[in-house]
Enzyme design. Structure first.
Site, PDB file in Angstrom:
ATOM      1  N   ARG A   1       1.036  -1.178   0.375  1.00 40.58           N
ATOM      2  CA  ARG A   1       0.161  -0.394  -0.122  1.00 40.58           C
ATOM      3  C   ARG A   1       0.213   1.194   0.182  1.00 40.58           C
ATOM      4  O   ARG A   1       0.073   2.578  -0.505  1.00 40.58           O
ATOM      5  CB  ARG A   1      -0.989   0.192   1.122  1.00 40.58           C
ATOM      6  CG  ARG A   1      -1.793  -0.730   1.085  1.00 40.58           C
ATOM      7  CD  ARG A   1      -2.760  -0.764   2.446  1.00 40.58           C
ATOM      8  NE  ARG A   1      -4.203  -1.619   2.052  1.00 40.58           N
ATOM      9  CZ  ARG A   1      -4.867  -2.104   2.901  1.00 40.58           C
ATOM     10  NH1 ARG A   1      -4.533  -1.674   4.281  1.00 40.58           N
ATOM     11  NH2 ARG A   1      -6.099  -2.817   2.995  1.00 40.58           N
TER      12      ARG A   1
ATOM     13  N   GLY B   1      -8.399  -9.440  -0.108  1.00 37.14           N
ATOM     14  CA  GLY B   1      -7.041  -9.345   0.304  1.00 37.14           C
ATOM     15  C   GLY B   1      -6.443 -11.327  -0.137  1.00 37.14           C
ATOM     16  O   GLY B   1      -5.259 -10.859  -0.284  1.00 37.14           O
TER      17      GLY B   1
ATOM     18  N   LYS C   1     -18.767 -17.182   2.836  1.00 39.67           N
ATOM     19  CA  LYS C   1     -20.876 -17.037   2.896  1.00 39.67           C
ATOM     20  C   LYS C   1     -21.227 -16.390   1.761  1.00 39.67           C
ATOM     21  O   LYS C   1     -20.907 -15.272   1.428  1.00 39.67           O
ATOM     22  CB  LYS C   1     -20.684 -16.265   4.206  1.00 39.67           C
ATOM     23  CG  LYS C   1     -20.886 -17.152   5.378  1.00 39.67           C
ATOM     24  CD  LYS C   1     -21.212 -16.253   7.278  1.00 39.67           C
ATOM     25  CE  LYS C   1     -20.330 -17.261   8.099  1.00 39.67           C
ATOM     26  NZ  LYS C   1     -21.348 -16.584   9.045  1.00 39.67           N
TER      27      LYS C   1
ATOM     28  N   GLY D   1     -13.606  -3.560   0.479  1.00 38.32           N
ATOM     29  CA  GLY D   1     -14.910  -3.320   0.850  1.00 38.32           C
ATOM     30  C   GLY D   1     -15.798  -2.362  -0.043  1.00 38.32           C
ATOM     31  O   GLY D   1     -16.203  -2.339  -0.653  1.00 38.32           O
TER      32      GLY D   1
END
Length: 393
Positions: A36, A347, A194, A370
């Protein structure tokens, strides 16, 4: 999307405040993964070369807001940036009390913004304090663009000028290329444990893509939706009807959700668990599905080979254990070999890209998790909306 870009502005002598995403892992006071920081350097270097007075801020970790916490200090990041720039990057702690003196071409790093009360709630008073420190606010943290916080959103609202940094502009250009006007056929690969955490993404993509590949625990819910026993596998029974509806919705418009025909199972989630290959219809009650089999993986590779656009978020198996990683490896290699435009983010996806060494072969790798998902869902990102509003003034 129309917003002012950093490259549109004359920065000489100006006080610049860059909101970067420098939230990196640190061990024993040393940065252990600098991806990053590296991604943020072109924006910082551009400002230095332009003769600007460069101030950089970021969050790091999850400290209790309003409390200074040595464990989450930005000092290790300042050290890493100093090494990259070849000159000292000072860590400034009391920037809210008094504006730091910064020379032209100098870079300083502010202490963790999450040490400031009101940061997460986008407190207006705090945002105005940030804004008062600069002539130009540069939003360059795509990884936090989905959060309306004082350093990502409020500061830009009140700064004299607000623009997108090189990294943010690049991220948005590539996302638009993949989603706004994609080359067809368009394939999305969505993995994860999920369905519930990715449901809105699956629903949004089901309206856009020609093939929607589901992987990991998500795929088990879809297997069950087509009448297969999934044993003790991770599966969300309450979302089986949702999976069936998505399959039908795709089918009705001539698109497809490929369902695995063979799977790799084990009885325990363990590094030394033997991998057993089975047809998808033969899973026993005491078994768990940990990967797709070679036939299914090769079918996905063929789909990827023909794709004009590939969006990838999440592995298709428990690739951390080599015996359950063949499916993800096959998919990774197919993406690497594809002539289509490939966009990857998240990730676990980046971990797979690193494991199979295909970094240079993916068209664009997003630094965000996100924000990447929320963009795929078609949501408005607060920081981007702020930049668009400022450009329209």
């Amino acid at each position: 999307m129309s917003f002012i870009k950093l490259t549109d502005l004359d920065l000489a002598g100006k006080r610049i405040l860059i909101r970067a995403d420098l939230n990196v892992p640190v061990k024993d006071g040393k940065v252990t993964s600098d991806a990053r920081i590296t991604a943020s350097m072109p924006t910082i270097e551009h400002c230095v070369k332009s003769g600007a007075r460069v101030q950089v801020m970021s969050h790091r970790g999850r400290p209790t807001e309003g409390e200074v916490d040595a464990e989450n200090s930005m000092q290790p990041i300042a050290d890493d940036m100093s090494a990259k720039l070849g000159k000292t990057v000072r860590l400034v702690k009391d920037y809210l009390q008094s504006a730091p003196e910064v020379a032209e071409g100098e870079v300083v790093l502010f202490e963790n913004v999450r040490f400031n009360s009101g940061e997460k709630k986008d407190n207006e008073e705090l945002a105005k304090k940030y804004a008062a420190l600069c002539d130009v606010f540069v939003m360059d943290a795509f990884g936090t663009a989905h959060r309306a916080q004082a350093s990502t959103h409020g500061a830009g609202k009140f700064a004299p000028t607000a623009c997108a940094g090189l990294l943010l502009a690049d991220e948005l250009d590539n996302l638009a290329k993949a989603l706004a006007n994609p080359a067809r056929p368009m394939v999305a690969i969505v993995g994860g444990s999920k369905v519930s955490t990715k449901l809105t993404v699956l629903e949004a993509l089901s309206e856009k893509v020609d093939q929607l590949v589901v992987g990991g625990g998500i795929a088990n819910t879809f297997l069950k939706a087509t009448g297969h026993n999934v044993g003790k596998s991770l599966c969300e029974d309450d979302l089986v009807p949702t999976a069936q509806a998505l399959i039908e919705k795709m089918k009705s418009r001539g698109a497809n959700i490929p369902i695995a025909t063979d799977v790799v199972v084990g009885k325990n989630f363990a590094e030394d668990e033997p991998a057993v290959l089975k047809s998808a219809g033969e899973v026993e009650d005491d078994e768990m599905i940990f990967d797709i089999g070679p036939d299914s993986a090769n079918e996905l590779a063929d789909i990827i080979k023909q794709a004009g656009t590939i969006v990838w978020n999440g592995p298709v198996g428990v690739f951390e254990f080599d015996q359950f990683g063949e499916g993800t490896k096959t998919v990774s290699m197919a993406i690497a070999d594809s002539d289509g435009f490939s966009l990857a983010g998240g990730g676990d996806t980046i971990a797979a890209i690193q494991k199979y060494d295909i970094y240079e072969k993916v068209s664009y790798i997003s630094t965000a998790g996100g924000a990447f998902l929320e963009y795929l869902e078609g949501k408005t990102l607060p920081a981007v909306a702020m930049l668009e509003a400022r450009a329209a003034e």
